[in-house]
Write a protein that holds these residues in place. Structure first.
Motif, PDB file in Angstrom:
ATOM      1  N   SER A  63       0.814  -1.221   0.000  1.00 23.87           N
ATOM      2  CA  SER A  63       0.000   0.000   0.000  1.00 23.87           C
ATOM      3  C   SER A  63       0.849   1.273   0.000  1.00 23.87           C
ATOM      4  N   GLY A  64       2.122   1.138   0.369  1.00 22.33           N
ATOM      5  CA  GLY A  64       2.990   2.312   0.392  1.00 22.33           C
ATOM      6  C   GLY A  64       2.794   3.210   1.589  1.00 22.33           C
ATOM      7  N   GLU A  65       2.074   2.759   2.605  1.00 23.23           N
ATOM      8  CA  GLU A  65       1.844   3.581   3.799  1.00 23.23           C
ATOM      9  C   GLU A  65       3.155   3.763   4.572  1.00 23.23           C
ATOM     10  N   MET A 112       4.755 -11.541   2.347  1.00 19.83           N
ATOM     11  CA  MET A 112       3.792 -11.169   3.377  1.00 19.83           C
ATOM     12  C   MET A 112       3.461  -9.690   3.249  1.00 19.83           C
ATOM     13  N   THR A 113       2.201  -9.335   3.544  1.00 25.18           N
ATOM     14  CA  THR A 113       1.840  -7.921   3.601  1.00 25.18           C
ATOM     15  C   THR A 113       0.737  -7.697   4.612  1.00 25.18           C
ATOM     16  N   MET A 114       0.566  -6.433   4.984  1.00 23.81           N
ATOM     17  CA  MET A 114      -0.541  -5.990   5.827  1.00 23.81           C
ATOM     18  C   MET A 114      -1.306  -4.926   5.054  1.00 23.81           C
ATOM     19  N   ASP A 134     -12.565  -3.310  -2.517  1.00 30.59           N
ATOM     20  CA  ASP A 134     -11.971  -3.386  -3.854  1.00 30.59           C
ATOM     21  C   ASP A 134     -10.480  -3.043  -3.798  1.00 30.59           C
ATOM     22  N   TYR A 135     -10.155  -2.047  -2.975  1.00 29.65           N
ATOM     23  CA  TYR A 135      -8.752  -1.639  -2.828  1.00 29.65           C
ATOM     24  C   TYR A 135      -7.935  -2.753  -2.183  1.00 29.65           C
ATOM     25  N   ILE A 136      -8.498  -3.402  -1.154  1.00 27.53           N
ATOM     26  CA  ILE A 136      -7.786  -4.505  -0.499  1.00 27.53           C
ATOM     27  C   ILE A 136      -7.598  -5.664  -1.472  1.00 27.53           C
ATOM     28  N   HIS A 137      -8.621  -5.972  -2.250  1.00 28.66           N
ATOM     29  CA  HIS A 137      -8.488  -7.001  -3.297  1.00 28.66           C
ATOM     30  C   HIS A 137      -7.314  -6.664  -4.213  1.00 28.66           C
ATOM     31  N   GLN A 138      -7.231  -5.400  -4.603  1.00 26.03           N
ATOM     32  CA  GLN A 138      -6.168  -4.962  -5.514  1.00 26.03           C
ATOM     33  C   GLN A 138      -4.788  -5.172  -4.890  1.00 26.03           C
TER      34      GLN A 138
END
Length: 224
Positions: A123-125, A155-157, A165-169
């Motif tokens: 996500s780049g956060e 792995m990601t969070m 939709d964003y989480i799916h992406q």
């Protein structure tokens, strides 16, 4: 709070999601017990769970010591270099490799091959640990110098958001990168696994092909 009932509900949701996504991946539920007592962790074990996750060295070592020997222990998230020596040889899977400094320390301290997930900040956060998607290939190639590290997956969070939709992406992007690394057939990085999805979004991760989901609150609650 009944862990067995929670697990049944979660498993039903996972089954529905994997069928919706037409996924054939075996999905393992990791009980993230960092906020609960030893008694609750044992309740999770009695409910049938065998994968347990912690992100603090002290909590990890306590659960490792007091849970039965047939559990698989996951260290999830950032690990300080100075604490690697205290925990790394007790770890079955490390879900947080995102710095070459940590890789070097693991290789120095490990007495066997450590199964690692490279943590990716899809996500780049700025608040999240992990390397960028664009850095994954070079980072994994550089890990070949460390004989005690095996990259089993990525792995990601995902961020806390109602935008499914964003989480799916995001999860789809991680899966595509995993497939790309897997196709390289690297000896030190088979990269067959995906660790993604937590209490708020494990159903999305299941639909997108996760092989490990990390569930705390919705599974074992939060006591401390």
């Amino acid at each position: 709070m009944n862990v067995k009932e929670n697990l049944t509900t979660i498993q039903q949701q996972i089954q529905a999601a994997t069928e919706k996504g037409q996924q054939q991946t075996e999905l393992n539920v990791i009980a993230v017990t960092k906020y609960v007592t030893m008694e609750r962790a044992k309740e999770a074990y009695d409910a049938g769970l065998r994968h347990f996750g912690e992100n603090r060295v002290e909590g990890f070592l306590e659960k490792k010591d007091k849970l039965p020997d047939d559990v698989t222990m996951h260290f999830i998230g950032s690990l300080q270099s100075r604490k690697v020596k205290d925990v790394i040889n007790q770890v079955d899977y490390f879900h947080g490799l995102d710095r070459m400094k940590i890789a070097k320390e693991i290789d120095k301290r490990a007495d066997h091959t450590i199964r690692c997930f490279v943590q990716v900040n899809v996500s780049g956060e700025s608040s999240k640990h992990g390397i960028e998607l664009s850095e994954v290939n070079d980072f994994i190639q550089d890990l070949a110098q460390y004989e005690h590290i095996e990259v089993v997956g990525l792995m990601t969070m995902a961020p806390l958001t109602d935008d499914e939709d964003y989480i799916h992406q995001l999860f789809k992007s991680l899966k595509n990168k995993r497939d790309e690394i897997k196709a390289l057939n690297l000896t030190h990085a088979p990269c067959t696994e995906l660790s993604m999805g937590m209490s708020n979004d494990f159903h999305i991760a299941a639909e997108e092909g996760a092989s490990f989901v990390r569930i705390g609150t919705k599974l074992v609650g939060k006591e401390e």
